[in-house]
Design an enzyme around this catalytic site. Structure first.
Site, mmCIF file in Angstrom:
data_model
loop_
_atom_site.group_PDB
_atom_site.id
_atom_site.type_symbol
_atom_site.label_atom_id
_atom_site.label_comp_id
_atom_site.label_asym_id
_atom_site.label_seq_id
_atom_site.Cartn_x
_atom_site.Cartn_y
_atom_site.Cartn_z
ATOM 1 N N HIS A 1 -42.140 -52.856 -33.053
ATOM 2 C CA HIS A 1 -42.426 -51.611 -32.338
ATOM 3 C C HIS A 1 -42.269 -50.459 -33.329
ATOM 4 O O HIS A 1 -41.500 -50.552 -34.289
ATOM 5 C CB HIS A 1 -41.414 -51.479 -31.186
ATOM 6 C CG HIS A 1 -41.667 -50.362 -30.234
ATOM 7 N ND1 HIS A 1 -41.346 -49.048 -30.529
ATOM 8 C CD2 HIS A 1 -42.169 -50.350 -28.976
ATOM 9 C CE1 HIS A 1 -41.649 -48.289 -29.489
ATOM 10 N NE2 HIS A 1 -42.155 -49.046 -28.544
ATOM 11 N N ASP B 1 -33.640 -55.761 -32.894
ATOM 12 C CA ASP B 1 -34.091 -54.958 -31.759
ATOM 13 C C ASP B 1 -34.208 -55.895 -30.549
ATOM 14 O O ASP B 1 -35.128 -56.694 -30.461
ATOM 15 C CB ASP B 1 -35.428 -54.313 -32.098
ATOM 16 C CG ASP B 1 -36.068 -53.588 -30.922
ATOM 17 O OD1 ASP B 1 -35.497 -53.605 -29.809
ATOM 18 O OD2 ASP B 1 -37.157 -53.014 -31.106
ATOM 19 N N GLN C 1 -36.685 -56.026 -25.822
ATOM 20 C CA GLN C 1 -37.549 -56.891 -25.009
ATOM 21 C C GLN C 1 -36.889 -58.217 -24.669
ATOM 22 O O GLN C 1 -37.344 -58.922 -23.764
ATOM 23 C CB GLN C 1 -38.868 -57.146 -25.744
ATOM 24 C CG GLN C 1 -39.718 -55.910 -25.928
ATOM 25 C CD GLN C 1 -40.151 -55.280 -24.618
ATOM 26 O OE1 GLN C 1 -40.352 -55.964 -23.623
ATOM 27 N NE2 GLN C 1 -40.283 -53.965 -24.603
ATOM 28 N N LYS D 1 -34.881 -51.430 -19.539
ATOM 29 C CA LYS D 1 -35.590 -52.716 -19.557
ATOM 30 C C LYS D 1 -34.842 -53.767 -18.738
ATOM 31 O O LYS D 1 -35.352 -54.860 -18.509
ATOM 32 C CB LYS D 1 -35.735 -53.248 -20.993
ATOM 33 C CG LYS D 1 -36.213 -52.250 -22.016
ATOM 34 C CD LYS D 1 -37.703 -52.091 -22.036
ATOM 35 C CE LYS D 1 -38.115 -51.257 -23.254
ATOM 36 N NZ LYS D 1 -39.548 -51.050 -23.335
ATOM 37 N N CYS E 1 -47.305 -49.239 -28.885
ATOM 38 C CA CYS E 1 -46.427 -48.754 -29.965
ATOM 39 C C CYS E 1 -46.205 -49.839 -31.006
ATOM 40 O O CYS E 1 -45.105 -49.989 -31.555
ATOM 41 C CB CYS E 1 -45.096 -48.250 -29.411
ATOM 42 S SG CYS E 1 -45.234 -46.778 -28.395
#
Length: 404
Positions: A121, A198, A201, A224, A362
């Site tokens: 991202h 990261d 997700q 999220k 993104c």
């Protein structure tokens, strides 16, 4: 076992209509919906506990402080951090990454190397580019293949004693591919590099164990994970958080201030300048409680069913191509129909009450790799149903008929 109809009752927004049709919300990779227990937590805070924290001797301040720090401990337990002060509250994943990138500007020298994956991202690309511009460090990229998987042989060749930091997403937001972060972390540590993962997700689908992963930094966002927007967390190993300088100056992050010199507070307050999103932090804890009450094994199993079902049904549409065909995927289907712009498909399915995401998500380098302007992305959560997948398939067929 997911009791889908009971779970859907927890989400008030799923009862609404869009353009006269029942809402089918398939944009969960951008923001998940919020269940009633989390909404109730937010209302309860502003109705009964609203006060600034850590600074007041009065009852409301002490009660709010207790709730906020209890939420930190819930997050610590959920991610299996060794210590509560290794959890830093932030405004979200982007803030967390920028905090670490800013700190590394004092630790890097010209010619040092950073490694990023091709699946990132923009939030896990741009801060590191800015860091390289400030320090003279060099950014290198782990390449990907046509299935959306990272080339680990190429990664091994990129690593050297010059490598200081590796950063990679746990799951690709654009393709849903699950990256082999255990191997990525282990290989980076062999050359003495730190690793930031990261997890924005990944955290809605699985329960990361930061100690088992032996990761140096792990970042996530509440929105999220059935929580509110504007709050997230940075996990960092105590040794790394101690090395990094404060990201912002202000109240709360100080030990002592004079006009001659300021000394900084201990962790975690060193990185939490100013009045935080108190209600958001507390609600983040409530969202984690809610998801754990359902169980992440149950969530993952059910979402994998939806993924398999949706992949099969959409694949039957002539001219439809799915991007990211790894065997290891989360519940994301990113696709295009030959000769039709993804934005046009998204606009038509919206008229039928179906929310999907269109564009480059993104993650423009991924789209450049496939030589496409973007994709239609349907991302499923544990409160979605196979009937909603059927509605998506029929809507896509209708869009194809109208636009061909």
């Amino acid at each position: 076992m997911i009791e889908i109809h009971k779970i859907r009752e927890d989400f008030p927004i799923l009862k609404r209509k869009v353009n006269g049709y029942p809402l089918v919300y398939l944009d969960n990779a951008a923001t998940s919906q919020t269940p009633q227990p989390v909404i109730d937590c937010i209302v309860d805070y502003y109705s009964n506990y609203n006060a600034n924290i850590h600074r007041g001797v009065h009852t409301l301040s002490q009660e709010a402080t207790d709730l906020y720090e209890q939420a930190r401990m819930k997050i610590q337990e959920h991610f299996n951090a060794k210590k509560a002060h290794e959890i830093i509250f932030t405004s979200g994943t982007t803030h967390s990454i920028n905090l670490v990138a800013n700190g590394f500007s004092t630790l890097l020298n010209e010619g040092d190397e950073l490694i990023v994956s091709a699946l990132e991202h923009h939030s896990n690309i741009v801060p590191w580019q800015m860091l390289c511009e400030r320090t003279g460090a060099i950014l290198k990229v782990i390449p990907m293949n046509e299935e959306g998987e990272l080339n680990l042989e190429a990664y091994a060749k990129l690593l050297s004693e010059k490598t200081k930091l590796v950063f990679c997403n746990h799951i690709s937001n654009a393709l849903g591919v699950i990256n082999p972060i255990e191997e990525i972390i282990a290989k980076a540590h062999e050359v003495g590099a730190a690793v930031l993962i990261d997890g924005a997700q990944a955290c809605p689908h699985i329960k990361p164990d930061v100690q088992a992963l032996d990761v140096d930094f792990y970042v996530a966002s509440a929105h999220k994970m059935c929580g509110p927007t504007g709050v997230g967390m940075l996990y960092g190993k105590e040794e790394w958080l101690t090395k990094l300088p404060p990201y912002q100056g202000g109240g709360e992050m100080i030990a002592e201030v004079t006009f001659e010199k300021t000394t900084y507070a201990d962790l975690p307050h060193k990185f939490e300048a100013g009045t935080p999103n108190i209600c958001g932090g507390i609600a983040f804890g409530a969202a984690i409680d809610y998801m754990n009450s359902i169980g992440f094994d149950n969530i993952l199993a059910y979402e994998n069913e939806l993924l398999a079902y949706g992949t099969d049904k959409l694949s039957q549409i002539l001219g439809l191509k799915i991007y990211g065909n790894s065997d290891k995927k989360a519940s994301v289907i990113s696709f295009n129909i030959e000769g039709i712009h993804p934005y046009d498909i998204g606009t038509i399915v919206d008229k039928l009450g179906i929310a999907v995401r269109t564009g480059h998500h993104c993650a423009q380098p991924i789209m450049d790799f496939f030589k496409i302007p973007g994709t239609v992305r349907a991302s499923f959560a544990f409160y979605n149903t196979k009937e909603e997948v059927d509605a998506l398939v029929e809507a896509v067929k209708k869009a194809k008929m109208m636009l061909s």
